[in-house]
Every structure is written in structure tokens, then in C-alpha cells.
Enzyme design. Structure first.
Site, PDB file in Angstrom:
ATOM      1  N   ARG A  83       0.821  -1.209   0.000  1.00  0.00           N
ATOM      2  CA  ARG A  83       0.000   0.000   0.000  1.00  0.00           C
ATOM      3  C   ARG A  83       0.854   1.258   0.000  1.00  0.00           C
ATOM      4  O   ARG A  83       1.782   1.400   0.774  1.00  0.00           O
ATOM      5  CB  ARG A  83      -0.898   0.000   1.231  1.00  0.00           C
ATOM      6  CG  ARG A  83      -1.516   1.331   1.468  1.00  0.00           C
ATOM      7  CD  ARG A  83      -2.919   1.272   1.866  1.00  0.00           C
ATOM      8  NE  ARG A  83      -3.407   2.625   2.012  1.00  0.00           N
ATOM      9  CZ  ARG A  83      -4.231   3.015   2.941  1.00  0.00           C
ATOM     10  NH1 ARG A  83      -4.694   2.144   3.790  1.00  0.00           N
ATOM     11  NH2 ARG A  83      -4.629   4.257   2.997  1.00  0.00           N
ATOM     12  N   ARG A  92      -6.426   1.823  -3.270  1.00  0.00           N
ATOM     13  CA  ARG A  92      -5.514   1.140  -2.365  1.00  0.00           C
ATOM     14  C   ARG A  92      -5.569  -0.376  -2.541  1.00  0.00           C
ATOM     15  O   ARG A  92      -6.623  -0.931  -2.813  1.00  0.00           O
ATOM     16  CB  ARG A  92      -5.778   1.516  -0.902  1.00  0.00           C
ATOM     17  CG  ARG A  92      -7.104   1.190  -0.311  1.00  0.00           C
ATOM     18  CD  ARG A  92      -8.160   2.295  -0.332  1.00  0.00           C
ATOM     19  NE  ARG A  92      -7.731   3.666  -0.281  1.00  0.00           N
ATOM     20  CZ  ARG A  92      -7.546   4.354   0.835  1.00  0.00           C
ATOM     21  NH1 ARG A  92      -7.733   3.786   1.997  1.00  0.00           N
ATOM     22  NH2 ARG A  92      -7.201   5.616   0.769  1.00  0.00           N
ATOM     23  N   ASP A  95      -6.975  -1.571   2.589  1.00  0.00           N
ATOM     24  CA  ASP A  95      -7.176  -0.594   3.646  1.00  0.00           C
ATOM     25  C   ASP A  95      -7.754  -1.379   4.816  1.00  0.00           C
ATOM     26  O   ASP A  95      -8.705  -2.139   4.638  1.00  0.00           O
ATOM     27  CB  ASP A  95      -8.184   0.457   3.164  1.00  0.00           C
ATOM     28  CG  ASP A  95      -8.425   1.550   4.175  1.00  0.00           C
ATOM     29  OD1 ASP A  95      -7.535   1.823   4.993  1.00  0.00           O
ATOM     30  OD2 ASP A  95      -9.517   2.148   4.141  1.00  0.00           O
TER      31      ASP A  95
HETATM   32  N1  LIG Z   1      -9.964   3.570  13.821  1.00  0.00           N
HETATM   33  C1  LIG Z   1      -8.930   3.692  13.001  1.00  0.00           C
HETATM   34  N2  LIG Z   1      -8.527   2.667  12.210  1.00  0.00           N
HETATM   35  C2  LIG Z   1      -7.483   2.806  11.378  1.00  0.00           C
HETATM   36  N3  LIG Z   1      -6.758   3.924  11.246  1.00  0.00           N
HETATM   37  C3  LIG Z   1      -7.108   4.973  12.005  1.00  0.00           C
HETATM   38  C4  LIG Z   1      -8.196   4.910  12.902  1.00  0.00           C
HETATM   39  N4  LIG Z   1      -8.319   6.096  13.518  1.00  0.00           N
HETATM   40  C5  LIG Z   1      -7.349   6.870  13.057  1.00  0.00           C
HETATM   41  N5  LIG Z   1      -6.610   6.221  12.153  1.00  0.00           N
HETATM   42  C6  LIG Z   1      -5.482   6.838  11.490  1.00  0.00           C
HETATM   43  O1  LIG Z   1      -5.845   7.163  10.180  1.00  0.00           O
HETATM   44  C7  LIG Z   1      -4.650   7.243   9.442  1.00  0.00           C
HETATM   45  C8  LIG Z   1      -4.964   7.288   7.964  1.00  0.00           C
HETATM   46  O2  LIG Z   1      -5.599   6.117   7.618  1.00  0.00           O
HETATM   47  P1  LIG Z   1      -5.869   5.789   6.130  1.00  0.00           P
HETATM   48  O3  LIG Z   1      -4.774   6.248   5.255  1.00  0.00           O
HETATM   49  O4  LIG Z   1      -6.247   4.333   6.092  1.00  0.00           O
HETATM   50  O5  LIG Z   1      -7.138   6.715   5.831  1.00  0.00           O
HETATM   51  P2  LIG Z   1      -8.154   6.464   4.719  1.00  0.00           P
HETATM   52  O6  LIG Z   1      -8.374   4.986   4.632  1.00  0.00           O
HETATM   53  O7  LIG Z   1      -7.751   7.200   3.491  1.00  0.00           O
HETATM   54  O8  LIG Z   1      -9.469   7.117   5.262  1.00  0.00           O
HETATM   55  P3  LIG Z   1     -10.474   6.503   6.303  1.00  0.00           P
HETATM   56  O9  LIG Z   1      -9.774   6.483   7.629  1.00  0.00           O
HETATM   57  O10 LIG Z   1     -11.606   7.455   6.249  1.00  0.00           O
HETATM   58  O11 LIG Z   1     -10.872   5.107   5.846  1.00  0.00           O
HETATM   59  C9  LIG Z   1      -3.869   6.062   9.919  1.00  0.00           C
HETATM   60  O12 LIG Z   1      -2.506   6.262   9.795  1.00  0.00           O
HETATM   61  C10 LIG Z   1      -4.260   5.968  11.388  1.00  0.00           C
HETATM   62  O13 LIG Z   1      -3.291   6.556  12.203  1.00  0.00           O
HETATM   63  N1  LIG Z   2     -16.835   1.960  -1.590  1.00  0.00           N
HETATM   64  C1  LIG Z   2     -15.764   2.362  -0.889  1.00  0.00           C
HETATM   65  N2  LIG Z   2     -15.389   3.653  -0.937  1.00  0.00           N
HETATM   66  C2  LIG Z   2     -14.309   4.062  -0.232  1.00  0.00           C
HETATM   67  C3  LIG Z   2     -13.564   3.157   0.555  1.00  0.00           C
HETATM   68  C4  LIG Z   2     -13.986   1.798   0.575  1.00  0.00           C
HETATM   69  O1  LIG Z   2     -13.374   0.942   1.259  1.00  0.00           O
HETATM   70  N3  LIG Z   2     -15.086   1.444  -0.146  1.00  0.00           N
HETATM   71  N4  LIG Z   2     -12.505   3.579   1.266  1.00  0.00           N
HETATM   72  C5  LIG Z   2     -12.160   4.842   1.240  1.00  0.00           C
HETATM   73  C6  LIG Z   2     -10.983   5.265   1.997  1.00  0.00           C
HETATM   74  O2  LIG Z   2     -11.192   5.335   3.288  1.00  0.00           O
HETATM   75  C7  LIG Z   2     -12.866   5.855   0.457  1.00  0.00           C
HETATM   76  N5  LIG Z   2     -13.961   5.345  -0.274  1.00  0.00           N
END
Ligand SMILES: Nc1ncnc2c1ncn2[C@@H]1O[C@H](COP(=O)(O)OP(=O)(O)OP(=O)(O)O)[C@@H](O)[C@H]1O
Ligand SMILES: Nc1nc2c(c(=O)[nH]1)N=C(CO)CN2
Length: 170
Positions: A83, A92, A95
Site C-alpha cells: 500500500r 488502495r 485498507d
Molecule cells: N480507527 C482507526 N482505524 C485505522 N486507522 C485509524 C483509525 N483512527 C485513526 N486512524 C489513522 O488514520 C490514518 C490514515 O488512515 P488511512 O490512510 O487508512 O485513511 P483512509 O483509509 O484514506 O481514510 P479513512 O480512515 O476514512 O478510511 C492512519 O494512519 C491511522 O493513524
Molecule cells: N466503496 C468504498 N469507498 C471508499 C472506501 C472503501 O473501502 N469502499 N474507502 C475509502 C478510503 O477510506 C474511500 N472510499
């Protein structure tokens, strides 16, 4: 023993292989035991919409890891699957989000539990409902079913169970 729910998502091919690999790496950790896993759902991208459809699923785990250790292990799985972090909400290989950890409501460093956006995401709520229909989400004190009922119909329509046929074609 702690109980956590994790959401998995991928929209880079081979998507199914990425899911399987992530599950395998989670199982490989002796401190994590997968108790339930939802079906795999194909979902329309939310947030940044100019990207491929996702496969999403939710699993229930028992773990002796703390929530921070679970985050660190999840991130190591993301890294092992190659990733790269570039576009926020963008494509990604995998995730891994921690949705809930016991009934905790906590923010420690960069970890927020429960996941602050989980309650508005059909791609999380629908698979979660499949394996934890009676779950009440901490903080909001509201059931998964009630959150699903509040979602727009269009969001629900964008989340459908991935069939075995599609799985074999992948
Ligand atoms: N409950 C959680 N689970 C996973 N990561 C988390 C959580 N809360 C905060 N984070 C933080 O979020 C940061 C960014 O995560 P990531 O890059 O997966 O975001 P994203 O997948 O783009 O968006 P989202 O978090 O909305 O799915 C991670 O480095 C982590 O520190
Ligand atoms: N349908 C779908 N949309 C997304 C997803 C995902 O897992 N499924 N994850 C994201 C990043 O957090 C942003 N948008």
C-alpha cells in the site's frame, strides 16, 4: 480478551487476492483470532469517486493486542500488501480500519475509536450488520440497523454481495 471489528477494503486488482492475503496475514498473528467474517461486497467508491469499485468486508476478531498494537499490526499488513499513501480516500491495495475495540471510545495519538466515519458508510454498515446485527455503536449509542435505516437508498444500492461467479472470474 478483547473484541474488535475491522473493515477491509481494496480497489486495485487483483482485489480478491488482496483480501485473501490480508486475512492470511491477520491469521498468522497468534494474538489475533478471526471469529466471524462477512460476505464480500462490491461497492461504489465513496468520497473520491473517480476510481474503481471496491471489494469490502468486515471481520470480528478476538485479540490480546491493545488497540494501538492492533493498528500497528494492521498497518504492517497494509505495507506488506504494497500500500502506498497518496490520494486521500484514493485507490488502495488494502485498507484496514479498526471500527470498534470492545466498547471503547478513545483517541490515542493517531488512533480514533470507534472509527469516526464508520456510521455514515454503507460499505461498512451493511457487512457489519451481517455479522453483528444487534450491535450498538459506542459514542452514538445507536444500533447498526438504525444507522442503515438512515442511509440514503442510493448508498445501499451501491453495496451488493459479490457472487461466487464473479469471484471465480476474478
Ligand atoms: N480507527 C482507526 N482505524 C485505522 N486507522 C485509524 C483509525 N483512527 C485513526 N486512524 C489513522 O488514520 C490514518 C490514515 O488512515 P488511512 O490512510 O487508512 O485513511 P483512509 O483509509 O484514506 O481514510 P479513512 O480512515 O476514512 O478510511 C492512519 O494512519 C491511522 O493513524
Ligand atoms: N466503496 C468504498 N469507498 C471508499 C472506501 C472503501 O473501502 N469502499 N474507502 C475509502 C478510503 O477510506 C474511500 N472510499
Amino acid at each position: 480478551m478483547n473484541r474488535a471489528y475491522l473493515a477491509l477494503g481494496t480497489n486495485i486488482e487483483p482485489r480478491y487476492k488482496h483480501l485473501l492475503k490480508a486475512l492470511e496475514l491477520l491469521k498468522r498473528n497468534e494474538q489475533i483470532s478471526i471469529k466471524r467474517q462477512s460476505s464480500i461486497y462490491e461497492t461504489t467508491p465513496v468520497g473520491y469517486t473517480d476510481q474503481a469499485d471496491f471489494l469490502n468486508m468486515v471481520i470480528e476478531v478476538e485479540t490480546t493486542l491493545s488497540s494501538m498494537e492492533l493498528l500497528a499490526y494492521s498497518q504492517s499488513v497494509e505495507l506488506q500488501l504494497g500500500r502506498k499513501r497518496d490520494i486521500r480516500f484514493g485507490p488502495r491495495t488494502i485498507d484496514l480500519d479498526i471500527l470498534t475495540y470492545n466498547q471503547e471510545n478513545s483517541t490515542v495519538e493517531r488512533l480514533i475509536i470507534p472509527h469516526p466515519r464508520m456510521h455514515e458508510r454503507a460499505f461498512v454498515l451493511v457487512p457489519l450488520q451481517e455479522i453483528a446485527p444487534d450491535m450498538i455503536l459506542p459514542v452514538w449509542n445507536k444500533s447498526v440497523v438504525d444507522f442503515i435505516n438512515d442511509l440514503p437508498d442510493t448508498d445501499i444500492k451501491d453495496v451488493s454481495i459479490w457472487t461466487q461467479n464473479e469471484l471465480e472470474e476474478e
